[in-house]
Design an enzyme around this catalytic site. Structure first.
Site, short mmCIF file in Angstrom:
data_model
loop_
_atom_site.label_atom_id
_atom_site.label_comp_id
_atom_site.label_asym_id
_atom_site.label_seq_id
_atom_site.Cartn_x
_atom_site.Cartn_y
_atom_site.Cartn_z
N LYS A 191 0.86 -1.18 0.00
CA LYS A 191 0.00 0.00 0.00
C LYS A 191 0.90 1.23 0.00
O LYS A 191 1.44 1.62 1.02
CB LYS A 191 -0.90 0.00 1.24
CG LYS A 191 -2.23 0.77 1.06
CD LYS A 191 -2.10 2.26 0.81
CE LYS A 191 -1.85 3.01 2.09
NZ LYS A 191 -1.86 4.51 1.84
N GLU A 267 8.96 1.31 11.31
CA GLU A 267 10.11 2.22 11.16
C GLU A 267 9.50 3.61 11.14
O GLU A 267 8.85 4.00 10.18
CB GLU A 267 10.89 1.91 9.88
CG GLU A 267 12.28 2.57 9.85
CD GLU A 267 12.24 4.01 9.39
OE1 GLU A 267 12.34 4.90 10.28
OE2 GLU A 267 12.12 4.27 8.19
N CYS A 302 13.24 10.92 7.61
CA CYS A 302 13.06 10.61 9.02
C CYS A 302 14.38 10.65 9.79
O CYS A 302 14.40 10.91 10.99
CB CYS A 302 12.39 9.24 9.19
SG CYS A 302 13.28 7.88 8.39
N GLU A 401 9.00 16.14 15.17
CA GLU A 401 9.49 15.94 13.81
C GLU A 401 8.75 16.87 12.86
O GLU A 401 7.53 16.82 12.74
CB GLU A 401 9.30 14.49 13.38
CG GLU A 401 9.93 14.17 12.04
CD GLU A 401 9.80 12.70 11.66
OE1 GLU A 401 10.76 12.16 11.11
OE2 GLU A 401 8.73 12.12 11.92
#
Length: 497
Positions: A191, A267, A302, A401
């Site tokens: 996906k 992750e 990331c 973040e």
């Protein structure tokens, strides 16, 4: 010597035909309900095409097809050497289509074409090839039992893997899941993000052309709360490999608990600390590397070292060097071959980054560069590289973040203070230390709570080393042989002699 004619990427983009239908059981198909959504490019807002809006019914069809493919053994029961040949052809097909894939990647999510062409396509191909080569070189074990028994410890494919990948590195993240999952003999339902679905769909076609049996790899685009949630909740999915935000990663764990207790390998996000000590003897290289780490891929990484911890005695000089390097990262049209930083993925991400920049201003950080939206291409999503100095650990821009080209500079006086501030984060994906003192490098690297610690460099890596984090940056590892562990079941067969 004949000079190669530069590629006119703008002309290529105009001529490109994009198929946004799902790939299920070896066929390109519309969604079960016939629903679709428009996908526009962040470069200039152009309409790229319509994409099948996969939902629970589409996921169910794909999972059932993947289960049939697994159970009849069309892939899982092929010898490792046979799977190796197919996956190698898949990797070669990716390289043969590198210009098409690179263009799709750039149009879809806005990264510079030079990076898509030189990094993302060959990196994804290398991943598939690496696992192809590894799969017939991994041995099982015989346990050291007594003379009256033989205990075999073997790894078997899990079954059906759900792979949910993000929009910032669509090809690479897909390859990091597909490589080990397919090499181990599993079937996969992939996906991709609704923000960047096109390369995933094309990869599915290339895998079929390379000889991957129908139904072994299915690609279902759609929105996270619809297709992604349905995949994570499906009772016939054995594991989920997810890369994305920590917020959604929590949901993946909840979905596993609400369904069949499937394995979940997350992750997730990062807020990586980049620590520069005054004793390091090449501050310009450290500054250039720091700027690259934060501004590469528009800051949508990331593992970007978005928290720069600098020893007070060199902070003014070092920050000035980074600000100077930031000028070379001014956003440009991603289809231009000399562009270093492109467009953010969409308007929503632009708004998010601008909100964080405003919070930095309000909370008292000192803005040195950037902070505003710029317009290399009308209708595009561009933000100038932004640097905040005098950032405190308690500030929002130091804790959360941002996923954009924003650097937070935090000053320190002692090694102990640097380590404490670096670890004062809910994330633990990567970190770095710059020093010429060998003992300090070892002490700080050992003390940092992060999955990868770089010393006197940042972001050098290879397929041979694992990628993943501590704390709320996730669990499990992508890349290396360790990733094969995620997609296999461990079985003991005890034989009495």
């Amino acid at each position: 010597m004949k000079t190669q004619t530069p590629i006119d990427w703008h002309a290529r983009a105009k001529d490109l035909k994009i198929d946004g239908r799902a790939l299920i059981d070896g066929q390109r198909v519309a969604s079960v309900a016939g629903d679709a959504f428009e996908k526009r490019s962040p470069i200039d807002g152009r309409l790229l095409g319509t994409v099948a809006r996969g939902q629970a019914a589409d996921i169910d069809v794909a999972v059932r097809g993947a289960r049939r493919a697994f159970e009849d053994g069309r892939w899982a029961l092929q010898p490792p050497g046979a799977r190796k040949k197919v996956l190698r052809r898949f990797a070669e097909a990716m390289l043969a289509s590198r210009e098409e894939l690179a263009l799709l990647e750039t149009l879809d999510m806005g990264k510079p074409i030079r990076d898509s062409l030189a990094v993302d396509v060959p990196g994804a191909s290398r991943c598939i090839q690496w696992y192809a080569e590894a799969v017939d070189k991994v041995y099982d074990q015989i346990a050291p039992t007594g003379p009256g028994a033989v205990a075999m410890i073997t790894r078997e494919p899990m079954g059906v893997i759900g792979a949910i990948v993000p929009w910032n590195y669509p090809m690479l993240m897909a390859a990091w899941k597909l490589g080990p999952a397919l090499a181990a003999g599993n079937s996969v339902v992939l996906k991709p993000s609704e923000k960047s679905p096109f390369t995933a769909l094309r990869l599915g076609e290339l895998a079929l052309q390379a000889g991957l049996p129908e139904g072994v790899l299915n690609v279902v685009p759609g929105y996270g709360p619809e297709a992604g949630e349905a995949l994570a909740l499906h009772m016939d999915v054995d594991a989920i490999g997810f890369t994305g935000s920590t917020r959604v990663g929590r949901r993946m764990l909840e979905y596993a608990g609400r369904s069949n207790l499937k394995r979940v390998y997350n992750e997730l996000g990062g807020k990586s600390a980049n620590i520069v000590f005054a004793d390091f003897d090449d501050l310009d290289r450290a500054a250039a590397t720091a700027a690259t780490g934060v501004f590469y891929n528009q800051g949508e990484s990331c593992n970007a070292p978005t928290r720069l911890l600098v020893e007070e005695s060199i902070a003014d000089e070092f920050v000035a060097r980074i600000a100077a390097h930031a000028k070379s990262w001014a956003p440009g049209n991603p289809l231009a071959s000399d562009t270093a930083m492109g467009a953010l993925v969409d308007e929503g991400q632009v708004s998010t980054v601008l909100r964080y920049i405003e919070s930095g201003r309000k909370e008292g950080a000192k803005m040195l560069t950037g902070g505003e939206r710029v317009h290399p291409a009308q209708g595009g999503c561009y933000i100038a590289p932004t640097i905040f100095d005098r950032v405190g650990n308690e500030m929002t821009i130091a804790r959360e973040e941002i996923f954009g080209p924003v650097l937070s500079v935090i000053r320190f006086r002692t090694e102990e203070e640097a380590l404490a501030r670096a670890n004062a984060s809910s994330y633990g994906l990567q970190a770095a230390v710059w020093t010429t003192q060998l003992s300090r490098a070892h002490r700080v690297a050992r003390g940092l709570r992060a999955g990868t610690v770089h010393v006197n460099q940042y972001d050098e890596d290879d397929m041979t080393v694992p990628f993943g984090g501590y704390k709320q940056s996730g669990n499990g590892r992508d890349k290396s042989l360790h990733a094969l562990e995620k997609y296999t079941e461990l079985k003991t067969t005890w034989i009495r002699l």
